[in-house]
Design an enzyme around this catalytic site. Sequence first.
Site, mmCIF file in Angstrom:
data_model
loop_
_atom_site.group_PDB
_atom_site.id
_atom_site.type_symbol
_atom_site.label_atom_id
_atom_site.label_comp_id
_atom_site.label_asym_id
_atom_site.label_seq_id
_atom_site.Cartn_x
_atom_site.Cartn_y
_atom_site.Cartn_z
ATOM 1 N N ARG A 51 28.249 41.237 26.056
ATOM 2 C CA ARG A 51 28.732 42.336 27.084
ATOM 3 C C ARG A 51 29.171 41.792 28.504
ATOM 4 N NH1 ARG A 51 26.261 44.633 23.392
ATOM 5 N NH2 ARG A 51 24.977 42.747 23.801
ATOM 6 N N THR A 52 28.118 41.187 28.908
ATOM 7 C CA THR A 52 28.490 40.602 30.163
ATOM 8 C C THR A 52 29.427 39.926 30.454
ATOM 9 O OG1 THR A 52 26.042 40.920 30.739
ATOM 10 C CG2 THR A 52 27.178 39.621 32.479
ATOM 11 N N LYS A 80 25.466 16.113 28.561
ATOM 12 C CA LYS A 80 25.415 14.501 28.877
ATOM 13 C C LYS A 80 24.434 14.285 29.854
ATOM 14 C CE LYS A 80 30.477 14.564 28.047
ATOM 15 N NZ LYS A 80 31.494 14.349 28.804
ATOM 16 N N ARG A 101 25.509 33.008 34.226
ATOM 17 C CA ARG A 101 24.305 33.252 33.570
ATOM 18 C C ARG A 101 23.468 32.019 33.278
ATOM 19 N NH1 ARG A 101 23.469 37.557 28.649
ATOM 20 N NH2 ARG A 101 23.490 38.970 30.490
ATOM 21 N N HIS A 129 19.032 41.048 36.888
ATOM 22 C CA HIS A 129 20.460 41.153 36.340
ATOM 23 C C HIS A 129 21.254 42.306 37.191
ATOM 24 C CE1 HIS A 129 23.602 41.270 33.359
ATOM 25 N NE2 HIS A 129 23.167 41.296 32.492
HETATM 26 N N1 CP Z 1 23.373 43.667 28.811
HETATM 27 C C1 CP Z 1 23.507 42.348 28.335
HETATM 28 O O1 CP Z 1 23.315 41.630 29.628
HETATM 29 O O2 CP Z 1 24.207 42.067 27.361
HETATM 30 P P1 CP Z 1 24.453 40.597 26.977
HETATM 31 O O3 CP Z 1 23.373 39.716 26.829
HETATM 32 O O4 CP Z 1 25.472 40.721 25.651
HETATM 33 O O5 CP Z 1 25.372 40.226 28.123
#
Ligand code: CP
Length: 303
Positions: A51-52, A80, A101, A129
């Site tokens: 999603r993110t 590497k 991320r 998050h």
């Molecule tokens: N909600 C969320 O962070 O989903 P993903 O890990 O799929 O990005």
Amino acid sequence: MTTKSLVSISDYKVDDYNRILQLASEFEANSYQNLLHGRVIATLFFEPSTRTRLSFESAINRLRGRVIGFADIGTTSSTKGESLHDSIRMVASYCDLIVMRHPLEGAAKYASEISPVPIINAGDGANQHPTQTLLDMYSILKTQGTLHNLKITLIGDLKYGRTVHSLIMAMMNYNPTFYFVSPPELKLPNEYKQTLAKHNIAYSEHADMQEVLDISDIVYMTRVQKERFSDPMEYEKTKNLYVLKNDMLTHTKENMKILHPLPRVNEISMCVDASPKAYYFEQAKNGVYARQAIICHLLGINI
Ligand code: CP
């Protein structure tokens, strides 16, 4: 570097939340615009995501920006031995904004300190998050009509759940009552409880979700974060403790909404999906509009 970034939800104040929620609403009404024409945005996912990453990329594409990046660290020079420091310095010279991320807590903060372009934290370990929180707030506002004085129940992995940590820090600005439901091993860390106590925010802890479902305005289910456990047996012990089913919703408030940052494993029975109280797929869709708002807010783009 002092470039403006979004690393922690606490980087923003209520005025910023209001501005982003307003922008998200405008993007929901008109999601396809020319606002990012000529801009390049990098999405660096050192940890898996559906999603993110895809909602960020959809948000950028709808605004006619360009996306570079990776979804799999295995395809990068990290394999590497290249450091995060060098990766960020390089990528920053290729783009106007970095969405990142990373599995390590504090990685986004570190990146923001060395990057000449803004960093958006798309999740750093079990820490924060913040963009998920802004889409969660947008979802709460849309469904409840207000962010103020709500009874919010958070269920599941409150220890490692970064979406929980960010959401608590943001919603404490709106006089909520929090109900925390978890097994003893996955309780909310003390630092968050101490912050709530310092700000006189009411909360209570529970082992049984039935104790609080019927009084809740928002029920926020979470997945047990398998990837954060050092002992697989601990994960096995806790993974199926909380499963929301239709028969548990009978006496819940009429306008109660069930949120989940997703992915779902077993926490919500699929039979709940058809309930008018299930809002998690709409919530994920709201991520596109909230992320369009965040990007434009950070880049100083007026709509
Ligand atoms: N909600 C969320 O962070 O989903 P993903 O890990 O799929 O990005």
